[in-house]
Design an enzyme around this catalytic site. Structure first.
Site, PDB file in Angstrom:
ATOM      1  N   GLU A 217     -18.336   8.851   8.756  1.00 25.02           N
ATOM      2  CA  GLU A 217     -19.603   8.041   9.833  1.00 25.02           C
ATOM      3  C   GLU A 217     -18.700   6.963  11.050  1.00 25.02           C
ATOM      4  O   GLU A 217     -17.451   6.568  10.397  1.00 25.02           O
ATOM      5  CB  GLU A 217     -20.471   7.130   8.510  1.00 25.02           C
ATOM      6  CG  GLU A 217     -21.992   7.274   8.241  1.00 25.02           C
ATOM      7  CD  GLU A 217     -22.598   7.560   9.218  1.00 25.02           C
ATOM      8  OE1 GLU A 217     -22.381   7.297  10.658  1.00 25.02           O
ATOM      9  OE2 GLU A 217     -23.522   7.365   8.894  1.00 25.02           O
ATOM     10  N   ASP A 218     -19.714   6.879  11.962  1.00 25.33           N
ATOM     11  CA  ASP A 218     -19.222   5.804  12.704  1.00 25.33           C
ATOM     12  C   ASP A 218     -19.444   4.515  11.723  1.00 25.33           C
ATOM     13  O   ASP A 218     -18.486   3.850  12.567  1.00 25.33           O
ATOM     14  CB  ASP A 218     -20.255   6.117  13.933  1.00 25.33           C
ATOM     15  CG  ASP A 218     -21.625   6.170  14.079  1.00 25.33           C
ATOM     16  OD1 ASP A 218     -22.539   6.120  12.779  1.00 25.33           O
ATOM     17  OD2 ASP A 218     -22.510   6.779  14.943  1.00 25.33           O
TER      18      ASP A 218
ATOM     19  N   ASP B  87     -24.718   0.145   8.835  1.00 23.28           N
ATOM     20  CA  ASP B  87     -25.657  -0.309   9.242  1.00 23.28           C
ATOM     21  C   ASP B  87     -26.685  -0.933   8.137  1.00 23.28           C
ATOM     22  O   ASP B  87     -26.227  -1.488   6.995  1.00 23.28           O
ATOM     23  CB  ASP B  87     -26.592   0.136  10.703  1.00 23.28           C
ATOM     24  CG  ASP B  87     -27.112  -1.007  11.198  1.00 23.28           C
ATOM     25  OD1 ASP B  87     -26.831  -2.863  10.986  1.00 23.28           O
ATOM     26  OD2 ASP B  87     -27.970  -0.964  12.058  1.00 23.28           O
TER      27      ASP B  87
ATOM     28  N   PHE C 158     -25.164  -5.419  17.861  1.00 24.25           N
ATOM     29  CA  PHE C 158     -25.446  -4.220  18.490  1.00 24.25           C
ATOM     30  C   PHE C 158     -23.892  -3.753  19.344  1.00 24.25           C
ATOM     31  O   PHE C 158     -23.400  -4.608  20.579  1.00 24.25           O
ATOM     32  CB  PHE C 158     -26.285  -4.207  19.774  1.00 24.25           C
ATOM     33  CG  PHE C 158     -26.796  -2.679  19.880  1.00 24.25           C
ATOM     34  CD1 PHE C 158     -27.196  -1.389  18.360  1.00 24.25           C
ATOM     35  CD2 PHE C 158     -26.025  -1.967  20.958  1.00 24.25           C
ATOM     36  CE1 PHE C 158     -27.530  -0.232  19.166  1.00 24.25           C
ATOM     37  CE2 PHE C 158     -26.066  -0.191  21.147  1.00 24.25           C
ATOM     38  CZ  PHE C 158     -26.839  -0.030  20.299  1.00 24.25           C
TER      39      PHE C 158
ATOM     40  N   ARG D 242     -20.309   6.781  24.973  1.00 17.94           N
ATOM     41  CA  ARG D 242     -19.524   7.171  24.259  1.00 17.94           C
ATOM     42  C   ARG D 242     -18.542   7.285  24.295  1.00 17.94           C
ATOM     43  O   ARG D 242     -17.961   6.733  23.611  1.00 17.94           O
ATOM     44  CB  ARG D 242     -20.113   8.236  23.926  1.00 17.94           C
ATOM     45  CG  ARG D 242     -22.030   8.445  23.482  1.00 17.94           C
ATOM     46  CD  ARG D 242     -21.841   9.771  22.616  1.00 17.94           C
ATOM     47  NE  ARG D 242     -23.483   9.319  22.309  1.00 17.94           N
ATOM     48  CZ  ARG D 242     -24.308   9.216  20.908  1.00 17.94           C
ATOM     49  NH1 ARG D 242     -23.417   9.073  20.428  1.00 17.94           N
ATOM     50  NH2 ARG D 242     -25.163   9.695  21.051  1.00 17.94           N
TER      51      ARG D 242
HETATM   52  P1  5GP Z   1     -27.946   3.005   9.395  1.00 24.58           P
HETATM   53  O1  5GP Z   1     -28.905   3.950   8.176  1.00 24.58           O
HETATM   54  O2  5GP Z   1     -26.842   2.576   8.546  1.00 24.58           O
HETATM   55  O3  5GP Z   1     -28.797   1.612   9.764  1.00 24.58           O
HETATM   56  O4  5GP Z   1     -27.766   3.166  10.606  1.00 24.58           O
HETATM   57  C1  5GP Z   1     -26.554   4.131  10.805  1.00 24.58           C
HETATM   58  C2  5GP Z   1     -26.707   4.885  12.552  1.00 24.58           C
HETATM   59  O5  5GP Z   1     -26.985   3.761  13.399  1.00 24.58           O
HETATM   60  C3  5GP Z   1     -25.067   5.096  12.791  1.00 24.58           C
HETATM   61  O6  5GP Z   1     -24.469   6.105  12.628  1.00 24.58           O
HETATM   62  C4  5GP Z   1     -25.463   4.565  14.158  1.00 24.58           C
HETATM   63  O7  5GP Z   1     -25.831   5.690  14.994  1.00 24.58           O
HETATM   64  C5  5GP Z   1     -26.750   4.226  14.599  1.00 24.58           C
HETATM   65  N1  5GP Z   1     -26.233   2.515  14.481  1.00 24.58           N
HETATM   66  C6  5GP Z   1     -26.573   1.739  14.145  1.00 24.58           C
HETATM   67  N2  5GP Z   1     -25.690   0.090  14.305  1.00 24.58           N
HETATM   68  C7  5GP Z   1     -25.701   0.302  15.377  1.00 24.58           C
HETATM   69  C8  5GP Z   1     -24.785  -0.183  16.320  1.00 24.58           C
HETATM   70  O8  5GP Z   1     -24.687  -1.502  16.910  1.00 24.58           O
HETATM   71  N3  5GP Z   1     -24.319   0.576  17.672  1.00 24.58           N
HETATM   72  C9  5GP Z   1     -24.694   2.026  18.093  1.00 24.58           C
HETATM   73  N4  5GP Z   1     -24.584   2.370  19.558  1.00 24.58           N
HETATM   74  N5  5GP Z   1     -25.720   2.916  17.176  1.00 24.58           N
HETATM   75  C10 5GP Z   1     -25.664   1.630  16.004  1.00 24.58           C
END
Ligand code: 5GP
Length: 172
Positions: free
Chosen positions: A96-97, A100, A149, A162
């Site tokens: 995973e990147d 959140d 963010f 990206r």
């Molecule tokens: P979650 O389901 O944990 O809320 O969100 C995960 C996904 O939201 C990540 O895989 C990513 O694609 C996106 N995301 C969450 N935080 C960020 C952020 O700070 N920047 C960006 N570009 N994408 C985010």
């Protein structure tokens, strides 16, 4: 005009990738591992990690519906692209990147578990602990960051940034 502020530099990312690869190898030893990248955000991190792991490593991808052009999670989980490989009986490491709220990972874990992998673990380059709303287990974390963010190193805002080689805060 948006402004970028470096949060994690290119050398810091490279150094942490080295360490993560060693942590991962310490867990799996010589066992083959399937790296399952979550598109699109993980593609840079996955490429860096994969090149630091042993010859038994294979790569596949899933894609999950994204934020669109927004900075907030839509709260919806939709699998847009499934993996190609059969994962039954294999060591699967989700790449995973960023984690959140944890919703994406929670749902993805639930789905993949039904496909009976030998083991299922997660490596995330970034984690925002303050934003966590769902119990999402992450086995290996690159960096914990504040609830802001970020872009770069695979992460976008409306498909931009990206290709930045470092992680930056995006200010309005
Ligand atoms: P979650 O389901 O944990 O809320 O969100 C995960 C996904 O939201 C990540 O895989 C990513 O694609 C996106 N995301 C969450 N935080 C960020 C952020 O700070 N920047 C960006 N570009 N994408 C985010």
């Amino acid at each position: 005009m948006s402004r970028l502020e470096t949060l994690i530099s290119e050398p810091e990312l490279a150094r942490r990738c080295d360490e993560l690869a060693r942590e991962i190898e310490a867990v799996y030893g010589d066992e083959p591992v399937l790296l399952l990248g979550v598109l699109k955000g993980s593609f840079v991190f996955l490429a860096d990690l994969a090149r630091r792991l042993g010859p038994g490593t294979t790569v596949d991808f899933v894609q999950i519906s994204s934020y669109g052009g927004e900075k907030q999670s839509s709260g919806v989980f939709h699998l847009r692209k499934d993996h190609d490989a059969n994962i039954e009986g294999r060591h699967v490491l989700i790449v995973e990147d960023i984690v959140d709220t944890g919703l994406t990972l929670l749902r993805l874990r639930e789905l993949l578990q039904t496909r009976r992998p030998l083991s299922l673990r997660v490596v995330a380059m970034l984690s925002k602990p303050e934003a966590r709303r769902h119990e999402a287990l992450v086995d290996f974390v690159g960096f914990e960051i504040p609830n802001q963010f970020v872009v770069g190193y695979g992460l976008d805002h409306a498909e931009r940034y990206r290709n930045l080689p470092y992680i930056a805060l995006l200010h309005d």
